[in-house]
Design a protein around this motif. Structure first.
Motif, short mmCIF file in Angstrom:
data_model
loop_
_atom_site.label_atom_id
_atom_site.label_comp_id
_atom_site.label_asym_id
_atom_site.label_seq_id
_atom_site.Cartn_x
_atom_site.Cartn_y
_atom_site.Cartn_z
N LEU A 1 0.89 -1.33 0.11
CA LEU A 1 -0.08 0.01 -0.15
C LEU A 1 0.92 1.15 0.32
O LEU A 1 1.48 1.63 0.95
CB LEU A 1 -0.93 -0.12 1.43
N SER A 2 0.82 1.84 -1.06
CA SER A 2 1.91 3.21 -1.29
C SER A 2 0.88 4.01 -0.71
O SER A 2 -0.51 3.81 -0.50
CB SER A 2 2.22 3.42 -2.55
N GLY B 1 -0.52 6.34 -2.95
CA GLY B 1 -1.06 6.47 -4.29
C GLY B 1 -2.53 6.16 -4.48
O GLY B 1 -3.17 5.63 -3.46
N ILE B 2 -2.97 6.48 -5.82
CA ILE B 2 -4.37 6.17 -6.01
C ILE B 2 -4.34 4.64 -6.39
O ILE B 2 -5.62 4.20 -6.06
CB ILE B 2 -4.58 6.89 -7.25
N SER C 1 -2.97 1.65 -5.53
CA SER C 1 -2.83 0.31 -4.60
C SER C 1 -3.94 0.16 -3.65
O SER C 1 -4.36 -1.15 -3.51
CB SER C 1 -1.53 0.53 -3.67
N HIS D 1 3.19 -0.82 4.23
CA HIS D 1 3.75 0.57 3.71
C HIS D 1 4.92 0.78 3.98
O HIS D 1 5.64 0.46 5.17
CB HIS D 1 2.88 1.69 4.04
N PHE D 2 5.79 1.28 2.92
CA PHE D 2 7.20 1.62 3.16
C PHE D 2 7.43 3.09 3.18
O PHE D 2 6.93 3.48 2.30
CB PHE D 2 8.18 0.97 2.11
N MET E 1 11.53 -4.15 -1.36
CA MET E 1 10.09 -4.24 -0.85
C MET E 1 9.57 -5.60 -0.78
O MET E 1 8.51 -5.98 -0.16
CB MET E 1 9.41 -3.27 -1.67
N VAL F 1 -0.06 -8.42 -3.27
CA VAL F 1 -0.79 -7.54 -4.32
C VAL F 1 -0.21 -6.35 -4.46
O VAL F 1 0.26 -5.54 -3.57
CB VAL F 1 -2.29 -7.30 -3.61
N THR F 2 0.00 -5.63 -5.58
CA THR F 2 0.48 -4.27 -6.03
C THR F 2 -0.53 -3.64 -6.99
O THR F 2 -1.40 -4.19 -7.54
CB THR F 2 1.63 -4.36 -6.72
N GLY F 3 -0.61 -2.31 -6.91
CA GLY F 3 -1.29 -1.53 -7.87
C GLY F 3 -0.77 -1.20 -9.20
O GLY F 3 -1.21 -0.18 -9.93
N GLN G 1 2.37 2.10 -16.95
CA GLN G 1 1.76 3.40 -16.40
C GLN G 1 3.05 4.26 -15.98
O GLN G 1 3.06 5.67 -16.22
CB GLN G 1 0.98 3.33 -15.23
N SER H 1 8.72 1.99 -13.96
CA SER H 1 8.97 0.54 -13.41
C SER H 1 7.85 -0.31 -13.69
O SER H 1 8.15 -1.48 -13.15
CB SER H 1 8.76 0.80 -11.81
N LYS I 1 -5.91 4.44 -16.08
CA LYS I 1 -5.63 5.41 -15.01
C LYS I 1 -7.40 5.80 -14.82
O LYS I 1 -7.58 6.09 -13.68
CB LYS I 1 -4.87 6.60 -15.21
N ASP J 1 6.91 10.11 -1.98
CA ASP J 1 7.01 8.60 -2.09
C ASP J 1 8.40 8.38 -1.87
O ASP J 1 9.22 8.90 -2.43
CB ASP J 1 6.63 8.12 -3.59
N CYS J 2 8.52 7.10 -1.13
CA CYS J 2 9.89 6.71 -0.73
C CYS J 2 10.68 6.26 -2.23
O CYS J 2 12.11 6.49 -2.10
CB CYS J 2 9.86 5.50 0.33
#
Ligand code: ATP
Ligand code: MG
Length: 403
Positions: free
Chosen positions: A180-181, A183-184, A186, A204-205, A264, A281-283, A288, A291, A317, A339-340
């Motif tokens: 969970l970042s 962001g929109i 995740s 969350h990192f 991560m 699970v990632t977003g 997009q 990465s 998006k 963001d990290c």
């Protein structure tokens, strides 16, 4: 007696897992409505019925049920004795003061021994309502639909039905760990998995104190918000700045994002093992950002020894934003943060990284120590919904069942 008639998604609930699924749906219904005046829940002939106390607040219950996965539709209903006179009297009463320009009756019999067929009920009750209100029947587009359900010991009627969220009851599909970042994407991805019956653990990192603590605060808010779908959540907050500092010493700048992501993934995998979760699970959504090319996704995934689920991989998006708005996570997600992954990273990270190259860099890094650092320094927060719902006094699941 007031109650809530709930229809669930039968397609998802077939087979030998059905009893387990239904028990889970029962306990989720009770948990989500805790404190709102629900006395008990019963499985009744392919439906769930919540029986309400006098003090029950329908608007509160309604709001809660909108987030219970597994519900196809639901309505506030009234239970009456199994005869037509009782039904007419109760419907007549309930219609008093209600204005509508057209209606129809839609009866369904789960109990086939009832002396009247569904058609008979539609006709008889329809004629009665028409006589009482002088409103015309419209079978195509009625303003009001009077649903009647015939069960073995009683009848239920309700006006209209509200669509539920669909999906499977949270808990039936096991656990997953969501990255969970702030962001929109995740939070939307996590929600998708909840909808398929997963209990989601959040990780969350953050790079506090190298960067400000906003992303961490956002993750806390997001986890709290998403807990309404699964009643209890754990959020692992992993300090990542120190780890990143060690990575940058040996890593060429364009590779850093991929290296961070692999770390991560490894840390999240360890958390998943502790939580007995079976996947991450990632977003991510294809193409997009840099990465999220197929090459980079493959390299990131290679570091993880369990499935990496990417429910948004094929979403635009715009679609994701729409869902985030509906979930009410959007307003939190758009709060500006640091963001990290931007820490010690060039403006244009590599869109292509080869596994060999990445492995060569990693061989110079104390990977295991870095993973352990994350695990040693992480902080765990617990959330529950509704607040205080685990207090004693939550109503129990009724024993009585019907086939
Ligand atoms: P999001 O909107 O979810 O942040 P994004 O479009 O910004 O996604 P990235 O920043 O590349 O994409 O992140 C891709 C995914 O990696 C995120 O969806 C999330 O699952 C995970 N992720 C990224 N940063 C973090 C973080 N700080 N903590 C936890 N997970 C993260
Ligand atoms: Mg992001």
């Amino acid at each position: 007696m007031r109650c809530v008639m709930i229809h669930y998604n039968e397609i998802g609930l077939k087979g030998k897992n059905q009893p387990l699924f239904l028990r889970r749906l029962e306990s989720n219904l009770l948990r989500s409505t805790a404190g709102a005046g629900v006395r008990r829940v019963e499985q009744r002939s392919g439906r769930m019925v919540l029986y309400l106390g006098r003090e029950a607040d329908w608007e509160v219950i309604r709001g809660r049920l909108r987030s219970v996965f597994g519900i196809a539709n639901f309505s506030l209903a009234e239970r009456v004795e199994p005869d037509m006179a009782a039904l007419k009297a109760a419907v007549g009463n309930a219609l008093e003061g209600r204005t509508f320009r057209s209606f129809k009756v839609a009866a369904r019999r789960a109990y086939k021994q009832f002396p009247l067929t569904s058609e008979d009920i539609n006709r008889e009750l329809g004629a009665f309502v028409q006589g009482q209100t002088q409103v015309a029947v419209d079978l195509e587009q009625p303003e009001l639909t009077i649903h009647v359900e015939v069960l073995p010991r009683d009848l239920y009627f309700s006006f209209g039905r509200e669509a539920g969220p669909g999906g499977l009851p949270v808990g039936v599909s096991g656990r997953v760990v969501s990255l969970l970042s702030g962001g929109i994407d995740s939070p939307v991805a996590a929600h998708r998995l909840m909808k398929r019956g997963c209990q989601v653990v959040f990780v969350h990192f953050h790079s506090f104190p190298f960067l400000d603590g906003t992303s961490r605060d956002k993750a806390v808010e997001l986890a709290q918000l998403l807990t309404r779908f699964q009643y209890q959540s754990h959020l692992y907050l992993v300090p990542f700045g120190e780890i990143q500092r060690e990575v940058v010493v040996g890593a060429p700048a364009p590779l850093r994002v991929v290296l961070y992501r692999r770390l991560m993934g490894r840390i999240a995998e360890q958390i998943a093992r502790r939580e007995q979760a079976k996947a991450l699970v990632t977003g991510e959504s294809l193409g997009q950002v840099a990465s999220q090319t197929l090459e980079n996704l493959a390299v990131i995934e290679e570091a993880v020894g369990m499935p990496v689920l990417r429910p948004l991989i094929g979403s635009d998006k715009e679609e994701i934003v729409q869902q985030a708005r509906a979930l009410q996570t959007y307003d939190i997600s758009i709060i500006p943060d640091q963001d990290c992954c931007r820490l010690f990273v060039p403006r244009h990270p590599a869109t292509f990284s080869s596994l060999d190259e990445v492995r060569a860099v990693e061989s110079q890094l104390p990977i295991e120590k870095l993973v352990q650092m994350g695990l040693d320094q992480m902080e765990i927060q617990a959330f529950e919904f509704p607040e205080g719902s685990r207090e004693p006094g939550t109503p129990g699941v009724a024993e009585s069942r019907e086939g």
